[in-house]
Scaffold this motif. Structure first.
Motif, PDB file in Angstrom:
ATOM      1  N   SER A   1       0.887  -1.016  -0.119  1.00 30.07           N
ATOM      2  CA  SER A   1      -0.134  -0.058   0.144  1.00 30.07           C
ATOM      3  C   SER A   1       0.891   1.218   0.016  1.00 30.07           C
ATOM      4  CB  SER A   1      -1.017   0.016   1.206  1.00 30.07           C
ATOM      5  OG  SER A   1      -0.043  -0.116   2.319  1.00 30.07           O
ATOM      6  N   HIS A   2       1.953   1.238   0.937  1.00 24.51           N
ATOM      7  CA  HIS A   2       2.811   2.126   0.910  1.00 24.51           C
ATOM      8  C   HIS A   2       4.038   1.728   1.740  1.00 24.51           C
ATOM      9  CE1 HIS A   2       0.623   2.555   4.678  1.00 24.51           C
ATOM     10  NE2 HIS A   2       1.209   3.684   4.965  1.00 24.51           N
ATOM     11  N   LEU A   3       4.867   2.700   2.302  1.00 23.52           N
ATOM     12  CA  LEU A   3       6.265   2.095   2.599  1.00 23.52           C
ATOM     13  C   LEU A   3       6.313   2.710   4.305  1.00 23.52           C
ATOM     14  CD1 LEU A   3       8.687   2.433  -0.067  1.00 23.52           C
ATOM     15  CD2 LEU A   3       6.961   0.724   0.307  1.00 23.52           C
ATOM     16  N   HIS A   4       5.236   2.881   4.857  1.00 25.22           N
ATOM     17  CA  HIS A   4       5.611   3.439   6.395  1.00 25.22           C
ATOM     18  C   HIS A   4       5.913   2.027   7.012  1.00 25.22           C
ATOM     19  CE1 HIS A   4       2.783   7.270   6.000  1.00 25.22           C
ATOM     20  NE2 HIS A   4       4.274   7.371   5.511  1.00 25.22           N
ATOM     21  N   TRP A   5       6.661   2.359   8.183  1.00 21.04           N
ATOM     22  CA  TRP A   5       7.114   0.866   8.789  1.00 21.04           C
ATOM     23  C   TRP A   5       6.299  -0.051   8.909  1.00 21.04           C
ATOM     24  CZ3 TRP A   5       9.685   4.426  13.176  1.00 21.04           C
ATOM     25  CH2 TRP A   5      10.973   4.896  12.586  1.00 21.04           C
ATOM     26  N   ASP A   6       4.965   0.269   9.537  1.00 19.28           N
ATOM     27  CA  ASP A   6       4.143  -1.159   9.681  1.00 19.28           C
ATOM     28  C   ASP A   6       3.679  -1.643   8.654  1.00 19.28           C
ATOM     29  OD1 ASP A   6       2.863   1.783   9.227  1.00 19.28           O
ATOM     30  OD2 ASP A   6       0.990   0.991  10.149  1.00 19.28           O
ATOM     31  N   HIS A   7       4.129  -1.350   7.343  1.00 20.77           N
ATOM     32  CA  HIS A   7       3.677  -2.057   6.146  1.00 20.77           C
ATOM     33  C   HIS A   7       4.924  -2.567   5.457  1.00 20.77           C
ATOM     34  CE1 HIS A   7      -0.390  -0.327   6.569  1.00 20.77           C
ATOM     35  NE2 HIS A   7       0.249   0.490   7.056  1.00 20.77           N
ATOM     36  N   ILE A   8       6.120  -2.605   5.976  1.00 23.81           N
ATOM     37  CA  ILE A   8       7.218  -3.226   5.462  1.00 23.81           C
ATOM     38  C   ILE A   8       8.339  -3.817   6.479  1.00 23.81           C
ATOM     39  CG2 ILE A   8       7.202  -1.468   3.372  1.00 23.81           C
ATOM     40  CD1 ILE A   8       9.760  -0.092   4.642  1.00 23.81           C
ATOM     41  N   GLN A   9       7.910  -3.537   7.721  1.00 25.00           N
ATOM     42  CA  GLN A   9       9.273  -4.000   8.863  1.00 25.00           C
ATOM     43  C   GLN A   9       9.168  -5.525   8.495  1.00 25.00           C
ATOM     44  OE1 GLN A   9       8.442  -1.906  12.542  1.00 25.00           O
ATOM     45  NE2 GLN A   9      10.452  -0.961  12.294  1.00 25.00           N
ATOM     46  N   GLY A  10       8.459  -6.230   8.096  1.00 26.08           N
ATOM     47  CA  GLY A  10       8.565  -7.734   8.273  1.00 26.08           C
ATOM     48  C   GLY A  10       9.414  -8.301   7.245  1.00 26.08           C
ATOM     49  N   ILE A  11       9.618  -7.601   6.106  1.00 21.58           N
ATOM     50  CA  ILE A  11      10.638  -7.888   5.016  1.00 21.58           C
ATOM     51  C   ILE A  11      11.589  -8.723   5.319  1.00 21.58           C
ATOM     52  CG2 ILE A  11      11.495  -7.318   2.945  1.00 21.58           C
ATOM     53  CD1 ILE A  11       9.481  -5.101   2.660  1.00 21.58           C
ATOM     54  N   PRO A  12      12.556  -8.287   6.262  1.00 27.64           N
ATOM     55  CA  PRO A  12      14.009  -8.695   6.534  1.00 27.64           C
ATOM     56  C   PRO A  12      13.598 -10.038   7.364  1.00 27.64           C
ATOM     57  CG  PRO A  12      13.854  -6.287   7.170  1.00 27.64           C
ATOM     58  CD  PRO A  12      12.353  -6.832   6.863  1.00 27.64           C
ATOM     59  N   PHE A  13      12.575 -10.361   7.888  1.00 32.52           N
ATOM     60  CA  PHE A  13      12.173 -11.524   8.588  1.00 32.52           C
ATOM     61  C   PHE A  13      11.223 -12.618   7.929  1.00 32.52           C
ATOM     62  CE2 PHE A  13      12.867  -7.882  11.235  1.00 32.52           C
ATOM     63  CZ  PHE A  13      13.969  -8.282  11.977  1.00 32.52           C
ATOM     64  N   PHE A  14      11.171 -12.175   6.439  1.00 32.78           N
ATOM     65  CA  PHE A  14      10.309 -12.993   5.692  1.00 32.78           C
ATOM     66  C   PHE A  14      11.162 -14.207   4.871  1.00 32.78           C
ATOM     67  CE2 PHE A  14       7.749 -13.476   1.681  1.00 32.78           C
ATOM     68  CZ  PHE A  14       6.783 -14.301   1.836  1.00 32.78           C
ATOM     69  N   LYS A  15      11.426 -15.371   5.546  1.00 37.94           N
ATOM     70  CA  LYS A  15      12.222 -16.268   5.435  1.00 37.94           C
ATOM     71  C   LYS A  15      12.230 -16.796   3.845  1.00 37.94           C
ATOM     72  CE  LYS A  15      13.140 -18.380   9.743  1.00 37.94           C
ATOM     73  NZ  LYS A  15      12.039 -18.200  10.704  1.00 37.94           N
ATOM     74  N   PRO A  16      10.958 -16.977   3.159  1.00 33.53           N
ATOM     75  CA  PRO A  16      11.155 -17.311   1.597  1.00 33.53           C
ATOM     76  C   PRO A  16      12.209 -16.453   0.726  1.00 33.53           C
ATOM     77  CG  PRO A  16       9.155 -17.340   2.439  1.00 33.53           C
ATOM     78  CD  PRO A  16       9.693 -16.723   3.599  1.00 33.53           C
ATOM     79  N   LEU A  17      12.481 -15.247   1.264  1.00 31.07           N
ATOM     80  CA  LEU A  17      13.360 -14.286   0.391  1.00 31.07           C
ATOM     81  C   LEU A  17      14.640 -14.761   0.616  1.00 31.07           C
ATOM     82  CD1 LEU A  17      11.883 -10.669   1.025  1.00 31.07           C
ATOM     83  CD2 LEU A  17      11.931 -11.710  -1.071  1.00 31.07           C
ATOM     84  N   PHE A  18      15.146 -15.630   1.319  1.00 30.92           N
ATOM     85  CA  PHE A  18      16.337 -16.037   1.261  1.00 30.92           C
ATOM     86  C   PHE A  18      16.779 -17.427   0.799  1.00 30.92           C
ATOM     87  CE2 PHE A  18      15.885 -13.187   5.019  1.00 30.92           C
ATOM     88  CZ  PHE A  18      17.011 -12.477   4.955  1.00 30.92           C
TER      89      PHE A  18
END
Ligand SMILES: [Zn+2]
Ligand SMILES: [Zn+2]
Length: 293
Positions: A70-87
């Motif tokens: 929706s947009h890039l405020h923290w509460d909408h992107i902060q999970g990305i570094p912890f989203f294991k399928p990206l690794f």
């Protein structure tokens, strides 16, 4: 079409007693439709739970998903570094978000994992990644027709409408509704939708007491838009970090008095959309967490 809620909170996560009935993770909702990739609406901290589930189901990789931001405020992107399928190099994800001014969506997302803020940068995420920038437009993701509209939020925000198999879900969070009547852009996006997920961060009293211009709406404004758009079900979403379970139950009850087919989003909520005229099933089949058959 299936819609699942992995994070329903706005602002910051709330891992506190008294708030866990509705859940403490920030925004993340999935949409699955036959013939379409997995669609993930926002990547708040709820996406960590989704990622762990996906890794359990596909330990050898092969996950293909599209992350609609929706947009890039923290509460909408902060999970990305912890989203294991990206690794995992065997997985593939496309990030789709609002076209920024003077930079790119990719740069903005990489910035979150700048060394000053996080120890592992996005180049270490070995999944295939692509980035697409959009504004008010429509496109297909397999069988899913996706439309987005600009919402009223500081820095800009996109509301999404996803349609397939005669069913439609609309995800319109982080939007400040102004004026007493329905809001034209939101009503147009949500018209006739089966499931309408809307920002209800504040109570009307809180909004009136100095929250104007902060980019969020109330349960009453959600009801006004839901009625005007003729939706089947309203989901109250992006719960304020300071609202506890009792307050959210009260907000849900107040909304139901005005629009009986209202429900406050809970982590773990699952909704199956059957569309109209497809048989005896309800348009929206609700499965509350803990009550699954
Ligand atoms: Zn937010
Ligand atoms: Zn926001």
């Amino acid at each position: 079409m299936e819609v699942r809620f992995f994070g329903v909170r706005g602002g910051v996560p709330t891992p506190e007693a008294g708030k866990l009935r509705f859940g403490g993770n920030t925004s993340c909702v999935t949409v699955r439709a036959a013939g379409a990739p997995l669609v993930i609406l926002d990547a708040g901290t709820g996406i960590r739970i989704l990622g762990n589930e996906l890794v359990r189901q596909h330990p050898a990789g092969g996950i293909e998903g599209v992350i609609l931001l929706s947009h890039l405020h923290w509460d909408h992107i902060q999970g990305i570094p912890f989203f294991k399928p990206l690794f995992h190099p065997g997985n593939r994800f496309e990030f789709i978000g609002l076209r920024p001014v003077g930079t790119s969506l990719r740069c903005q997302l990489e910035g979150q994992q700048n060394y000053a803020y996080f120890p592992v940068d996005m180049s270490h995420m070995s999944a295939a990644k692509s980035f697409r920038e959009v504004a008010d437009e429509s496109f297909q993701l397999g069988t899913l027709k996706v439309s987005c509209r600009l919402l009223n939020h500081p820095g800009g925000c996109l509301g999404w409408r996803l349609e397939a198999d005669g069913a439609a879900v609309v995800y319109a969070t982080d939007n400040e509704h102004t004026g007493p009547g329905p809001e034209e852009a939101v009503v147009e996006l949500a018209r006739g939708a089966d499931l309408f997920i809307f920002d209800t961060n504040y109570t009307p009293e809180e909004y009136a007491a100095g929250r104007q211009g902060w980019g969020h709406s109330t349960w009453l404004q959600a009801v006004i838009n839901a009625r005007a758009a003729g939706v089947d079900r309203l989901i109250l979403f992006h719960h304020d970090q300071d609202h506890n379970d009792d307050q959210l139950l009260e907000i849900e009850e107040l909304a139901c008095r005005e629009f009986p087919r209202s429900l406050a989003a809970r982590e773990g909520l699952r909704v199956v959309l059957n569309g109209r005229g497809t048989g005896p099933e309800p348009r929206c089949l609700i499965e509350l967490p803990g009550l699954e058959a």
